[in-house]
Scaffold this motif. Structure first.
Motif, PDB file in Angstrom:
ATOM      1  N   GLY A 264       0.839  -1.190   0.000  1.00  0.00           N
ATOM      2  CA  GLY A 264       0.000   0.000   0.000  1.00  0.00           C
ATOM      3  C   GLY A 264       0.873   1.239   0.000  1.00  0.00           C
ATOM      4  N   HIS A 265       0.247   2.397   0.185  1.00  0.00           N
ATOM      5  CA  HIS A 265       1.009   3.644   0.099  1.00  0.00           C
ATOM      6  C   HIS A 265       1.865   3.872   1.348  1.00  0.00           C
ATOM      7  N   GLU A 266       2.845   4.739   1.186  1.00  0.00           N
ATOM      8  CA  GLU A 266       3.783   5.041   2.261  1.00  0.00           C
ATOM      9  C   GLU A 266       3.104   5.871   3.343  1.00  0.00           C
ATOM     10  N   MET A 267       3.431   5.554   4.611  1.00  0.00           N
ATOM     11  CA  MET A 267       2.921   6.334   5.741  1.00  0.00           C
ATOM     12  C   MET A 267       4.036   7.130   6.414  1.00  0.00           C
ATOM     13  N   PHE A 268       5.201   6.522   6.553  1.00  0.00           N
ATOM     14  CA  PHE A 268       6.349   7.163   7.176  1.00  0.00           C
ATOM     15  C   PHE A 268       7.559   6.943   6.282  1.00  0.00           C
ATOM     16  N   MET A 269       8.449   7.910   6.219  1.00  0.00           N
ATOM     17  CA  MET A 269       9.712   7.727   5.507  1.00  0.00           C
ATOM     18  C   MET A 269      10.855   8.009   6.469  1.00  0.00           C
ATOM     19  N   PHE A 270      11.986   7.360   6.212  1.00  0.00           N
ATOM     20  CA  PHE A 270      13.131   7.518   7.082  1.00  0.00           C
ATOM     21  C   PHE A 270      14.377   7.793   6.258  1.00  0.00           C
ATOM     22  N   CYS A 271      15.220   6.815   6.041  1.00  0.00           N
ATOM     23  CA  CYS A 271      16.461   7.058   5.309  1.00  0.00           C
ATOM     24  C   CYS A 271      16.251   6.877   3.810  1.00  0.00           C
ATOM     25  N   GLY A 272      17.157   7.470   3.025  1.00  0.00           N
ATOM     26  CA  GLY A 272      17.054   7.288   1.581  1.00  0.00           C
ATOM     27  C   GLY A 272      18.038   8.143   0.821  1.00  0.00           C
ATOM     28  N   ASP A 273      18.005   7.975  -0.484  1.00  0.00           N
ATOM     29  CA  ASP A 273      18.908   8.652  -1.401  1.00  0.00           C
ATOM     30  C   ASP A 273      18.131   9.727  -2.164  1.00  0.00           C
ATOM     31  N   ASN A 274      18.519  10.977  -2.012  1.00  0.00           N
ATOM     32  CA  ASN A 274      17.837  12.097  -2.667  1.00  0.00           C
ATOM     33  C   ASN A 274      18.316  12.357  -4.097  1.00  0.00           C
ATOM     34  N   SER A 275      19.180  11.489  -4.626  1.00  0.00           N
ATOM     35  CA  SER A 275      19.706  11.688  -5.981  1.00  0.00           C
ATOM     36  C   SER A 275      18.607  11.527  -7.029  1.00  0.00           C
ATOM     37  N   PRO A 276      18.716  12.254  -8.146  1.00  0.00           N
ATOM     38  CA  PRO A 276      17.748  12.091  -9.235  1.00  0.00           C
ATOM     39  C   PRO A 276      17.697  10.637  -9.708  1.00  0.00           C
ATOM     40  N   GLY A 277      16.497  10.158 -10.006  1.00  0.00           N
ATOM     41  CA  GLY A 277      16.315   8.798 -10.487  1.00  0.00           C
ATOM     42  C   GLY A 277      16.047   7.778  -9.400  1.00  0.00           C
ATOM     43  N   MET A 278      16.176   8.169  -8.139  1.00  0.00           N
ATOM     44  CA  MET A 278      15.903   7.253  -7.033  1.00  0.00           C
ATOM     45  C   MET A 278      14.434   7.382  -6.620  1.00  0.00           C
ATOM     46  N   ILE A 279      14.038   6.720  -5.536  1.00  0.00           N
ATOM     47  CA  ILE A 279      12.671   6.828  -5.041  1.00  0.00           C
ATOM     48  C   ILE A 279      12.519   8.212  -4.413  1.00  0.00           C
ATOM     49  N   ILE A 280      11.794   9.066  -5.081  1.00  0.00           N
ATOM     50  CA  ILE A 280      11.657  10.452  -4.635  1.00  0.00           C
ATOM     51  C   ILE A 280      10.485  10.556  -3.650  1.00  0.00           C
ATOM     52  N   PRO A 281      10.720  11.122  -2.477  1.00  0.00           N
ATOM     53  CA  PRO A 281       9.625  11.297  -1.510  1.00  0.00           C
ATOM     54  C   PRO A 281       8.528  12.202  -2.084  1.00  0.00           C
ATOM     55  N   PRO A 282       7.311  12.039  -1.601  1.00  0.00           N
ATOM     56  CA  PRO A 282       6.202  12.853  -2.106  1.00  0.00           C
ATOM     57  C   PRO A 282       6.261  14.300  -1.642  1.00  0.00           C
ATOM     58  N   ARG A 283       5.518  15.143  -2.306  1.00  0.00           N
ATOM     59  CA  ARG A 283       5.277  16.541  -1.925  1.00  0.00           C
ATOM     60  C   ARG A 283       6.555  17.341  -1.663  1.00  0.00           C
ATOM     61  N   GLY A 284       7.599  17.095  -2.433  1.00  0.00           N
ATOM     62  CA  GLY A 284       8.821  17.880  -2.315  1.00  0.00           C
ATOM     63  C   GLY A 284       9.638  17.629  -1.063  1.00  0.00           C
ATOM     64  N   MET A 285       9.328  16.579  -0.317  1.00  0.00           N
ATOM     65  CA  MET A 285      10.108  16.260   0.882  1.00  0.00           C
ATOM     66  C   MET A 285      11.448  15.659   0.484  1.00  0.00           C
ATOM     67  N   VAL A 286      12.379  15.631   1.413  1.00  0.00           N
ATOM     68  CA  VAL A 286      13.674  14.990   1.195  1.00  0.00           C
ATOM     69  C   VAL A 286      13.974  14.073   2.376  1.00  0.00           C
ATOM     70  N   TYR A 287      14.820  13.084   2.122  1.00  0.00           N
ATOM     71  CA  TYR A 287      15.267  12.199   3.198  1.00  0.00           C
ATOM     72  C   TYR A 287      16.206  12.982   4.100  1.00  0.00           C
ATOM     73  N   HIS A 288      16.121  12.721   5.401  1.00  0.00           N
ATOM     74  CA  HIS A 288      17.020  13.389   6.355  1.00  0.00           C
ATOM     75  C   HIS A 288      18.436  12.841   6.287  1.00  0.00           C
ATOM     76  N   GLU A 289      18.569  11.567   5.879  1.00  0.00           N
ATOM     77  CA  GLU A 289      19.880  10.925   5.868  1.00  0.00           C
ATOM     78  C   GLU A 289      19.850   9.729   4.928  1.00  0.00           C
ATOM     79  N   PRO A 290      21.027   9.331   4.409  1.00  0.00           N
ATOM     80  CA  PRO A 290      21.065   8.119   3.581  1.00  0.00           C
ATOM     81  C   PRO A 290      20.939   6.875   4.457  1.00  0.00           C
ATOM     82  N   CYS A 291      20.480   5.774   3.859  1.00  0.00           N
ATOM     83  CA  CYS A 291      20.464   4.496   4.564  1.00  0.00           C
ATOM     84  C   CYS A 291      21.899   3.979   4.671  1.00  0.00           C
ATOM     85  N   LYS A 292      22.170   3.248   5.700  1.00  0.00           N
ATOM     86  CA  LYS A 292      23.521   2.717   5.930  1.00  0.00           C
ATOM     87  C   LYS A 292      23.824   1.598   4.930  1.00  0.00           C
ATOM     88  N   PRO A 293      25.079   1.462   4.531  1.00  0.00           N
ATOM     89  CA  PRO A 293      25.459   0.377   3.628  1.00  0.00           C
ATOM     90  C   PRO A 293      25.466  -0.971   4.358  1.00  0.00           C
TER      91      PRO A 293
END
Length: 114
Positions: free
Chosen positions: A52-81
């Motif tokens: 289903g649709h996303e309710m909460f977001m946490f880590c991620g990659d803000n680079s173009p072509g990645m999973i872009i958060p909705p409504r102009g939001m950005v990830y606070h931090e990248p996910c750990k390797p």
């Protein structure tokens, strides 16, 4: 996909009366860099295999072509390797995304139907 069998668990602390949302997540069995950490609502009621649709977001990659958060939001931090076969993401700061319910109603729903 080298990550098709990856599994993980997450524990969160969310406060309905503030913007306090923190999670700890560990993913095992993958090898590629994680590109987005979300909690989704499972429309079929199955929290393991539902979708289903996303309710909460946490880590991620803000680079173009990645999973872009909705409504102009950005990830606070990248996910750990992955290190030693797991990606350990501790104390990630989260954001509430769901526009269908306010956070208090969503938390009450999650308590009834984890």
């Amino acid at each position: 996909s080298p990550d098709s069998n990856a599994v993980g668990e997450v524990s969160c602390e969310v406060c309905a009366s503030s913007d306090y949302q923190h999670c700890n997540a560990t993913v095992r069995g993958g090898s590629s860099q994680l590109i987005g950490g979300f909690i989704n609502v499972a429309y079929n009621g199955d929290g393991e295999t539902g979708s289903g649709h996303e309710m909460f977001m946490f880590c991620g990659d803000n680079s173009p072509g990645m999973i872009i958060p909705p409504r102009g939001m950005v990830y606070h931090e990248p996910c750990k390797p992955y290190v030693g076969g797991k990606s350990v993401n501790a104390n990630m700061r989260g954001r509430y995304l769901d526009i269908t319910k306010d956070i208090s109603a969503r938390l009450a729903d999650m308590q009834k139907r984890p």
